[in-house]
Design a protein around this motif. Structure first.
Motif, mmCIF file in Angstrom:
data_model
loop_
_atom_site.group_PDB
_atom_site.id
_atom_site.type_symbol
_atom_site.label_atom_id
_atom_site.label_comp_id
_atom_site.label_asym_id
_atom_site.label_seq_id
_atom_site.Cartn_x
_atom_site.Cartn_y
_atom_site.Cartn_z
ATOM 1 N N VAL A 1 -8.442 67.664 -41.491
ATOM 2 C CA VAL A 1 -9.145 66.755 -40.569
ATOM 3 C C VAL A 1 -10.510 67.355 -40.195
ATOM 4 C CG1 VAL A 1 -9.073 65.609 -38.317
ATOM 5 C CG2 VAL A 1 -6.978 65.840 -39.672
ATOM 6 N N ILE A 2 -11.567 66.548 -40.312
ATOM 7 C CA ILE A 2 -12.928 67.001 -39.997
ATOM 8 C C ILE A 2 -13.060 67.281 -38.498
ATOM 9 C CG2 ILE A 2 -15.367 66.303 -39.909
ATOM 10 C CD1 ILE A 2 -14.888 64.690 -42.475
ATOM 11 N N GLY B 1 -9.902 74.738 -26.374
ATOM 12 C CA GLY B 1 -10.266 74.427 -27.765
ATOM 13 C C GLY B 1 -11.727 74.797 -27.975
ATOM 14 N N ILE C 1 -7.107 78.496 -29.377
ATOM 15 C CA ILE C 1 -5.855 79.051 -29.907
ATOM 16 C C ILE C 1 -6.057 79.876 -31.174
ATOM 17 C CG2 ILE C 1 -5.116 77.148 -31.447
ATOM 18 C CD1 ILE C 1 -2.328 77.345 -30.011
ATOM 19 N N PRO D 1 -1.192 72.067 -33.397
ATOM 20 C CA PRO D 1 -1.201 72.899 -32.184
ATOM 21 C C PRO D 1 -1.709 72.196 -30.928
ATOM 22 C CG PRO D 1 -2.905 73.637 -33.743
ATOM 23 C CD PRO D 1 -2.064 72.624 -34.454
ATOM 24 N N ILE E 1 -15.397 57.933 -31.211
ATOM 25 C CA ILE E 1 -14.404 58.760 -30.517
ATOM 26 C C ILE E 1 -14.602 58.574 -29.017
ATOM 27 C CG2 ILE E 1 -15.767 60.911 -30.364
ATOM 28 C CD1 ILE E 1 -12.825 62.097 -31.424
HETATM 29 N N1 AAT Z 1 -15.938 70.956 -31.396
HETATM 30 C C1 AAT Z 1 -15.108 70.742 -32.501
HETATM 31 C C2 AAT Z 1 -14.160 69.678 -32.322
HETATM 32 C C3 AAT Z 1 -12.844 69.818 -32.255
HETATM 33 S S1 AAT Z 1 -12.249 71.376 -32.372
HETATM 34 C C4 AAT Z 1 -10.670 71.448 -31.681
HETATM 35 C C5 AAT Z 1 -10.224 72.906 -31.478
HETATM 36 O O1 AAT Z 1 -9.045 72.896 -30.663
HETATM 37 C C6 AAT Z 1 -9.838 73.658 -32.757
HETATM 38 O O2 AAT Z 1 -10.667 74.797 -32.881
HETATM 39 C C7 AAT Z 1 -8.373 74.048 -32.542
HETATM 40 O O3 AAT Z 1 -8.026 75.307 -33.100
HETATM 41 C C8 AAT Z 1 -8.276 74.049 -31.017
HETATM 42 N N2 AAT Z 1 -6.924 73.884 -30.463
HETATM 43 C C9 AAT Z 1 -5.919 73.105 -30.927
HETATM 44 N N3 AAT Z 1 -4.825 73.221 -30.160
HETATM 45 C C10 AAT Z 1 -5.133 74.101 -29.162
HETATM 46 C C11 AAT Z 1 -4.407 74.628 -28.047
HETATM 47 N N4 AAT Z 1 -3.129 74.283 -27.822
HETATM 48 N N5 AAT Z 1 -5.054 75.492 -27.221
HETATM 49 C C12 AAT Z 1 -6.339 75.856 -27.450
HETATM 50 N N6 AAT Z 1 -7.067 75.394 -28.499
HETATM 51 C C13 AAT Z 1 -6.483 74.522 -29.342
HETATM 52 C C14 AAT Z 1 -12.027 68.577 -32.084
HETATM 53 C C15 AAT Z 1 -12.215 67.594 -33.199
HETATM 54 C C16 AAT Z 1 -11.550 66.266 -32.973
HETATM 55 C C17 AAT Z 1 -11.203 65.580 -34.284
HETATM 56 C C18 AAT Z 1 -10.945 64.126 -34.120
HETATM 57 N N7 AAT Z 1 -10.328 63.527 -35.287
#
Ligand code: AAT
Length: 289
Positions: free
Chosen positions: A53-54, A86, A110, A166, A233
């Motif tokens: 997923v992008i 995140g 994470i 996650p 989004i």
């Molecule tokens: N700015 C980039 C956009 C994102 S990144 C989402 C981030 O959330 C990822 O780096 C992932 O590793 C982190 N993440 C996922 N689950 C957890 C968690 N439980 N705790 C902390 N970090 C987490 C989002 C893009 C959206 C895509 C829409 N299709």
């Protein structure tokens, strides 16, 4: 599957797949949590992909990172303590760092591999980690918030991936309850809240949970990001009981003449207010919750 192209497929958007032409795969590894890939695309610059997923592309990241950050932070007068869940690429940190009122920026991501890969391939995002106010915690955002003292933050930004993998718990009621606890009275949260074209059922659930949990105001905003599924989004913007927050009318404007940060590419006060206007089909569902 078209040779030489990346197609984004997921049960979260069955029957459709947005594709980008691949020039070169730059990185591919399995972390403890997910598959991490970076490729050079023909038309969107470098692309970060997690579990197929992008997450970001160099060309349109400004739309997402600026909106998820400035919608909440421009809605309160002087944000001081900000938490990012995140967002391990650093793009949201880069945007939070534009506020001179901010004293502390905590981030809980994470997956350390996302941070390392961003530092290697996405310097314009990872620059966010260089701000001296930033404290990086590598761990689960759910656990991090459980251990956060009540009333700590002015704003929490949940820059999370989709609810498969996650990030699943980041879309559930107990998580929103710990977010509300960690915020000061009149504090604000902004969470990644999927697409009105694809995920009305998920949005419906999030809105009804947020109406139970947040006693201030509860709003849905949206924007365009061409490389996210369906090209749009949304975000949930909520405030806790306390000084009222009127999300639709921004109170704080960023100093765009700041020499070190440079101008914004996407966000402005007009688009801030406009992002809360919803198409009728979405408005009907969201208002009824
Ligand atoms: N700015 C980039 C956009 C994102 S990144 C989402 C981030 O959330 C990822 O780096 C992932 O590793 C982190 N993440 C996922 N689950 C957890 C968690 N439980 N705790 C902390 N970090 C987490 C989002 C893009 C959206 C895509 C829409 N299709």
């Amino acid at each position: 599957i078209i040779p030489g192209w990346f197609s984004e497929m997921s049960p979260m958007w069955p029957g459709e797949a947005h594709s980008l032409k691949v020039e070169k795969i730059l990185y591919q590894e399995k972390s403890d949590y997910q598959n991490v890939m970076v490729f050079q695309s023909s038309t969107y610059g470098k692309v970060l992909v997690l579990d197929g997923v992008i997450q970001v592309t160099e060309r349109d990241e400004c739309a997402y990172q600026e909106m998820i950050t400035h919608l909440p932070l421009c809605s309160i007068p002087d944000p001081k303590k900000v938490l990012v869940i995140g967002g391990g690429d650093g793009g949201v940190l880069r945007e939070v760092a534009r506020y001179s009122s901010v004293e502390q920026i905590d981030i809980c991501e994470i997956d350390k591999m996302v941070v390392d890969v961003s530092k290697q391939f996405f310097p314009a995002l990872a620059v966010g980690f260089e701000d001296p106010r930033v404290n990086l915690h590598v761990g689960d955002g759910v656990a991090f918030l459980k251990n956060t003292p009540e009333g700590t933050y002015d704003a929490i930004i949940v820059d999370s991936s989709d609810p498969i993998g996650p990030a699943q718990e980041l879309f559930e009621k107990p998580f929103f309850e710990s977010v509300a606890k960690a915020l000061r009275p009149g504090g604000v949260v902004c969470t990644q809240a999927e697409s009105i074209w694809l995920h009305m059922h998920i949005i419906e659930d999030i809105v009804s949970v947020c109406r139970q949990v947040f006693k201030g105001s509860v709003n849905y905003a949206w924007t365009t990001v061409p490389t996210y599924p369906s090209g749009v989004i949304g975000f949930m913007l909520c405030s806790t009981e306390g000084p009222a927050v009127d999300f639709k009318h921004p109170v704080y404007r960023i100093d765009e003449n700041s020499k070190t940060k440079g101008p914004l590419k996407f966000y402005n006060p007009e688009i801030h207010s406009a992002s809360f206007c919803l198409p009728s089909f979405a408005k009907k569902v969201i208002d009824s919750k």
